[in-house]
Enzyme design. Structure first.
Site, PDB file in Angstrom:
ATOM      1  N   LYS A   8      24.592  -2.985  -9.883  1.00  0.00           N
ATOM      2  CA  LYS A   8      23.506  -2.675 -10.814  1.00  0.00           C
ATOM      3  C   LYS A   8      23.992  -1.818 -11.978  1.00  0.00           C
ATOM      4  O   LYS A   8      24.774  -0.877 -11.797  1.00  0.00           O
ATOM      5  CB  LYS A   8      22.385  -1.918 -10.086  1.00  0.00           C
ATOM      6  CG  LYS A   8      21.789  -2.647  -8.887  1.00  0.00           C
ATOM      7  CD  LYS A   8      21.099  -3.946  -9.281  1.00  0.00           C
ATOM      8  CE  LYS A   8      19.859  -3.753 -10.061  1.00  0.00           C
ATOM      9  NZ  LYS A   8      18.589  -3.710  -9.379  1.00  0.00           N
ATOM     10  N   GLU A  31      28.423 -13.393 -11.485  1.00  0.00           N
ATOM     11  CA  GLU A  31      27.549 -13.947 -12.539  1.00  0.00           C
ATOM     12  C   GLU A  31      26.519 -12.887 -12.931  1.00  0.00           C
ATOM     13  O   GLU A  31      26.180 -12.015 -12.121  1.00  0.00           O
ATOM     14  CB  GLU A  31      26.848 -15.213 -12.021  1.00  0.00           C
ATOM     15  CG  GLU A  31      26.108 -15.013 -10.705  1.00  0.00           C
ATOM     16  CD  GLU A  31      25.743 -16.333  -9.997  1.00  0.00           C
ATOM     17  OE1 GLU A  31      25.062 -17.162 -10.610  1.00  0.00           O
ATOM     18  OE2 GLU A  31      26.124 -16.487  -8.831  1.00  0.00           O
ATOM     19  N   TYR A  51      13.905 -34.097 -32.778  1.00  0.00           N
ATOM     20  CA  TYR A  51      13.295 -34.099 -31.439  1.00  0.00           C
ATOM     21  C   TYR A  51      11.785 -34.333 -31.572  1.00  0.00           C
ATOM     22  O   TYR A  51      11.212 -35.228 -30.937  1.00  0.00           O
ATOM     23  CB  TYR A  51      13.575 -32.774 -30.723  1.00  0.00           C
ATOM     24  CG  TYR A  51      13.084 -32.757 -29.278  1.00  0.00           C
ATOM     25  CD1 TYR A  51      11.759 -32.440 -28.978  1.00  0.00           C
ATOM     26  CD2 TYR A  51      13.932 -33.105 -28.236  1.00  0.00           C
ATOM     27  CE1 TYR A  51      11.303 -32.455 -27.666  1.00  0.00           C
ATOM     28  CE2 TYR A  51      13.486 -33.116 -26.916  1.00  0.00           C
ATOM     29  CZ  TYR A  51      12.173 -32.784 -26.639  1.00  0.00           C
ATOM     30  OH  TYR A  51      11.718 -32.822 -25.331  1.00  0.00           O
ATOM     31  N   LYS A 104      29.209 -12.764  -5.117  1.00  0.00           N
ATOM     32  CA  LYS A 104      29.024 -13.554  -3.886  1.00  0.00           C
ATOM     33  C   LYS A 104      30.386 -13.979  -3.348  1.00  0.00           C
ATOM     34  O   LYS A 104      31.310 -14.243  -4.137  1.00  0.00           O
ATOM     35  CB  LYS A 104      28.205 -14.822  -4.166  1.00  0.00           C
ATOM     36  CG  LYS A 104      26.793 -14.539  -4.659  1.00  0.00           C
ATOM     37  CD  LYS A 104      26.028 -15.818  -5.005  1.00  0.00           C
ATOM     38  CE  LYS A 104      24.654 -15.458  -5.536  1.00  0.00           C
ATOM     39  NZ  LYS A 104      23.883 -16.647  -6.001  1.00  0.00           N
ATOM     40  N   SER A 146      16.608 -10.994  -0.769  1.00  0.00           N
ATOM     41  CA  SER A 146      16.947 -10.020  -1.817  1.00  0.00           C
ATOM     42  C   SER A 146      18.412  -9.619  -1.623  1.00  0.00           C
ATOM     43  O   SER A 146      19.094 -10.142  -0.732  1.00  0.00           O
ATOM     44  CB  SER A 146      16.032  -8.801  -1.703  1.00  0.00           C
ATOM     45  OG  SER A 146      16.034  -8.371  -0.354  1.00  0.00           O
ATOM     46  N   ASP A 153      15.579 -29.887 -34.245  1.00  0.00           N
ATOM     47  CA  ASP A 153      14.195 -29.761 -33.758  1.00  0.00           C
ATOM     48  C   ASP A 153      13.303 -30.815 -34.421  1.00  0.00           C
ATOM     49  O   ASP A 153      12.452 -31.428 -33.757  1.00  0.00           O
ATOM     50  CB  ASP A 153      13.655 -28.356 -34.072  1.00  0.00           C
ATOM     51  CG  ASP A 153      14.339 -27.284 -33.225  1.00  0.00           C
ATOM     52  OD1 ASP A 153      14.137 -26.091 -33.488  1.00  0.00           O
ATOM     53  OD2 ASP A 153      15.092 -27.682 -32.295  1.00  0.00           O
ATOM     54  N   LYS A 166      23.235 -10.882 -13.406  1.00  0.00           N
ATOM     55  CA  LYS A 166      21.948 -10.852 -12.681  1.00  0.00           C
ATOM     56  C   LYS A 166      20.847 -10.781 -13.749  1.00  0.00           C
ATOM     57  O   LYS A 166      20.607  -9.736 -14.348  1.00  0.00           O
ATOM     58  CB  LYS A 166      21.886  -9.650 -11.751  1.00  0.00           C
ATOM     59  CG  LYS A 166      20.651  -9.645 -10.853  1.00  0.00           C
ATOM     60  CD  LYS A 166      20.714  -8.555  -9.799  1.00  0.00           C
ATOM     61  CE  LYS A 166      19.502  -8.593  -8.883  1.00  0.00           C
ATOM     62  NZ  LYS A 166      18.228  -8.312  -9.615  1.00  0.00           N
TER      63      LYS A 166
HETATM   64  C1  LIG Z   1      22.122 -14.706  -2.790  1.00  0.00           C
HETATM   65  C2  LIG Z   1      20.620 -14.688  -3.100  1.00  0.00           C
HETATM   66  C3  LIG Z   1      19.913 -13.762  -2.128  1.00  0.00           C
HETATM   67  C4  LIG Z   1      20.048 -16.112  -3.002  1.00  0.00           C
HETATM   68  N1  LIG Z   1      20.176 -16.664  -1.665  1.00  0.00           N
HETATM   69  C5  LIG Z   1      19.111 -16.740  -0.841  1.00  0.00           C
HETATM   70  O1  LIG Z   1      18.003 -16.325  -1.158  1.00  0.00           O
HETATM   71  C6  LIG Z   1      19.334 -17.364   0.499  1.00  0.00           C
HETATM   72  C7  LIG Z   1      18.229 -17.574   1.283  1.00  0.00           C
HETATM   73  C8  LIG Z   1      18.409 -18.125   2.552  1.00  0.00           C
HETATM   74  C9  LIG Z   1      19.671 -18.450   2.997  1.00  0.00           C
HETATM   75  O2  LIG Z   1      19.876 -18.990   4.274  1.00  0.00           O
HETATM   76  C10 LIG Z   1      18.864 -18.904   5.188  1.00  0.00           C
HETATM   77  C11 LIG Z   1      18.280 -20.107   5.594  1.00  0.00           C
HETATM   78  C12 LIG Z   1      17.245 -20.043   6.542  1.00  0.00           C
HETATM   79  C13 LIG Z   1      16.836 -18.816   7.053  1.00  0.00           C
HETATM   80  C14 LIG Z   1      17.433 -17.626   6.602  1.00  0.00           C
HETATM   81  C15 LIG Z   1      18.461 -17.666   5.673  1.00  0.00           C
HETATM   82  C16 LIG Z   1      20.771 -18.264   2.181  1.00  0.00           C
HETATM   83  C17 LIG Z   1      20.598 -17.718   0.920  1.00  0.00           C
HETATM   84  C18 LIG Z   1      20.385 -14.285  -4.527  1.00  0.00           C
HETATM   85  C19 LIG Z   1      19.255 -13.542  -4.859  1.00  0.00           C
HETATM   86  C20 LIG Z   1      19.025 -13.214  -6.201  1.00  0.00           C
HETATM   87  C21 LIG Z   1      19.940 -13.645  -7.173  1.00  0.00           C
HETATM   88  C22 LIG Z   1      19.816 -13.368  -8.574  1.00  0.00           C
HETATM   89  N2  LIG Z   1      18.770 -12.665  -9.067  1.00  0.00           N
HETATM   90  N3  LIG Z   1      20.736 -13.833  -9.435  1.00  0.00           N
HETATM   91  C23 LIG Z   1      21.779 -14.540  -8.978  1.00  0.00           C
HETATM   92  N4  LIG Z   1      22.675 -14.976  -9.888  1.00  0.00           N
HETATM   93  N5  LIG Z   1      21.966 -14.848  -7.674  1.00  0.00           N
HETATM   94  C24 LIG Z   1      21.062 -14.410  -6.759  1.00  0.00           C
HETATM   95  N6  LIG Z   1      21.261 -14.726  -5.458  1.00  0.00           N
END
Ligand SMILES: CC(C)(CNC(=O)c1ccc(Oc2ccccc2)cc1)c1ccc2c(N)nc(N)nc2n1
Length: 336
Positions: free
Chosen positions: A319, A118, A39, A295, A85, A36, A120
Site C-alpha cells: 500500500k 500490477e 465510430y 502475486k 481481500s 470518435d 492496485k
Molecule cells: C488475489 C485477489 C484476492 C483475487 N482473487 C480472489 O478473489 C480469489 C478468490 C477465490 C479463489 O479461490 C477460491 C475458490 C473457492 C473458494 C475459496 C477460494 C482464488 C482467488 C485480488 C483481490 C483484489 C485485487 C485488486 N484490487 N487488484 C488486483 N490487480 N488484483 C487483485 N487480486
C-alpha cells in the site's frame, strides 16, 4: 434497390465487427483505429439498419449496450467464487517477509519465487460472467460473497465486451476487475454537477461506485467508466496448470483490458524496486491507485499456498500512503 436493402444482415454484421474491433483496439491495445467521429457515424448507421430490420437485432450488438427503463432495484447475486481481500504490506521488510513465508511453504528460496506485480487500481470491484462467450451477468463485489446484480449498467461500458473476441471462446468465463474513473473524467463530471447544482463526488472511487449503482442505465452510460480485469475466477475448459501472467494475456485476447504495467518479477528485492518505481510514477498515471498487488505467478503454487481466512497466502497488496485529498465545500478547502 441499395446494397443494404439487398443484404442488410451482411452490412449489419460488418458494422458490428468493425465497432467491436474498434472497442478492443481502443480499450485493450491502447491503439485506436477509428476516430470518435468515425465510430459514431458507423454506430448510427448500424442503429438505422437495426431500426429498419428489428428482427436482426441481437443482445450482443453494440447498439444494445444501453438498456431501457430504470430498474426497480438491484437483485442480490451470490458469487460462485468469493471475491477475497488482500493482506497488506507497507515496507520493503514486509515484502521480504511475505516472500520468505511463501518460499518456506514452497520449500524454495525467496529469490527463486516468481511473482507478478500490477497496480492496485482504486475503483469499484466487479465480476462479469460469460456463457458461450456472451455476457450474461455482472455484479458488484458487495461483501465478497454476495453482491448486487448490475448487468444492465455494466453493459454500458465500452471496455466491457458484450461477447468475447476470440474465435475459440470458453464455455464459461468469470472475470473480476476494477471499474475506474480517470481524473480528467472525474473533474469534468464534478464540474457538470456543480453547474447543475447536483451531487459532487468526493473522489473518483466514489464516483465510479456511485455511477455503477444508478438505477437508470442511461445515466451510467454517460459516465466515463473503464473496466480493468485482474482475475479469471472461473474458466471452463481451463488452461491447465498455467500462471497469472498467462491468464491475463488470455483475457486480453478475449477482449479485456488488463494492466499494461503487469510485470513478472523474480525475488523480493526486484518486487520492492517495482513498488518504489510505481510509487514515483503514481501522480502521473491519470487515475488513482492505492498500491501494488504482488502475486505468486504459478497457479499450482497458488493452490498449494491457499488462503488464510478471507485472503490468499499467495498474494499481498503493497500500500502507498493515502494521498492528500483536497475537497472543497462552498469554496472552503478541507484536508481529508
Ligand atoms: C488475489 C485477489 C484476492 C483475487 N482473487 C480472489 O478473489 C480469489 C478468490 C477465490 C479463489 O479461490 C477460491 C475458490 C473457492 C473458494 C475459496 C477460494 C482464488 C482467488 C485480488 C483481490 C483484489 C485485487 C485488486 N484490487 N487488484 C488486483 N490487480 N488484483 C487483485 N487480486
Amino acid at each position: 434497390m441499395t446494397k443494404s436493402d439487398a443484404q442488410p444482415l451482411e452490412e449489419i454484421t460488418q458494422l458490428r465487427a468493425t465497432l467491436d474491433e474498434a472497442n478492443y483496439r481502443y480499450y485493450v491495445l491502447d491503439d485506436p483505429t477509428l476516430t470518435d467521429a468515425d465510430y459514431d457515424r458507423q454506430f448510427q448507421r448500424l442503429q438505422e439498419l437495426e431500426t429498419e430490420h428489428p428482427e436482426l437485432i441481437t443482445p450482443d450488438s453494440p447498439t444494445q449496450r444501453v438498456g431501457a427503463a430504470p430498474a426497480e432495484g438491484f437483485p442480490s447475486v451470490a458469487h460462485a467464487i468469493p471475491m477475497l481481500s488482500l493482506d497488506n504490506a507497507f515496507s520493503r521488510e514486509d515484502i521480504h517477509a511475505f516472500a520468505e513465508r511463501v518460499a518456506e511453504r514452497l520449500e524454495c528460496t525467496a529469490d527463486d519465487v516468481e511473482f507478478t506485480c500490477e497496480p492496485k487500481l482504486d475503483g469499484a470491484a466487479v465480476s462479469l460472467v460469460y456463457e458461450q462467450g456472451v455476457l450474461v451477468s455482472g455484479a458488484t463485489r458487495g461483501d465478497g460473497r454476495t453482491g448486487e446484480g448490475i448487468t444492465s449498467n455494466l453493459r454500458t461500458l465500452r471496455s466491457v465486451p458484450l461477447k468475447l473476441r476470440d474465435s475459440n471462446v470458453p464455455a464459461l468465463l468469470e472475470v473480476r476487475g476494477e471499474v475506474i474513473m480517470r481524473h480528467a473524467g472525474f473533474e469534468a463530471l464534478n464540474e457538470r454537477a456543480r453547474e447543475a447544482g447536483s451531487k459532487v463526488f468526493a473522489n473518483p472511487r466514489n464516483a465510479a461506485a456511485g455511477s455503477l449503482r444508478q438505477l437508470d442505465p442511461r445515466i451510467t452510460a454517460k459516465r466515463p467508466l473503464e473496466f480493468h480485469a485482474y482475475q479469471a475466477a472461473r474458466l471452463e475448459p481451463d488452461l491447465g496448470d498455467t500462471s497469472h501472467s498467462e491468464l491475463m494475456a488470455r483475457l486480453a485476447t478475449l477482449g479485456f483490458r488488463a494492466s499494461s504495467e503487469l510485470k513478472v518479477i523474480k525475488g523480493p528485492q526486484a518486487v520492492a524496486d517495482y513498488c518504489e518505481q510505481l510509487g514515483e510514477k503514481r501522480d502521473g498515471l491519470g487515475f488513482d491507485i492505492d498500491g501494488v498487488v504482488i502475486k505468486v505467478n504459478d497457479l499450482r503454487h497458488q493452490r498449494e499456498l491457499g488462503f488464510v481466512a478471507r485472503a490468499p497466502r499467495w498474494a499481498v497488496a503493497f500500500k502507498f500512503p493515502a494521498q492528500e485529498e483536497v475537497t472543497t465545500l462552498n469554496d472552503v478547502e478541507f484536508q481529508v
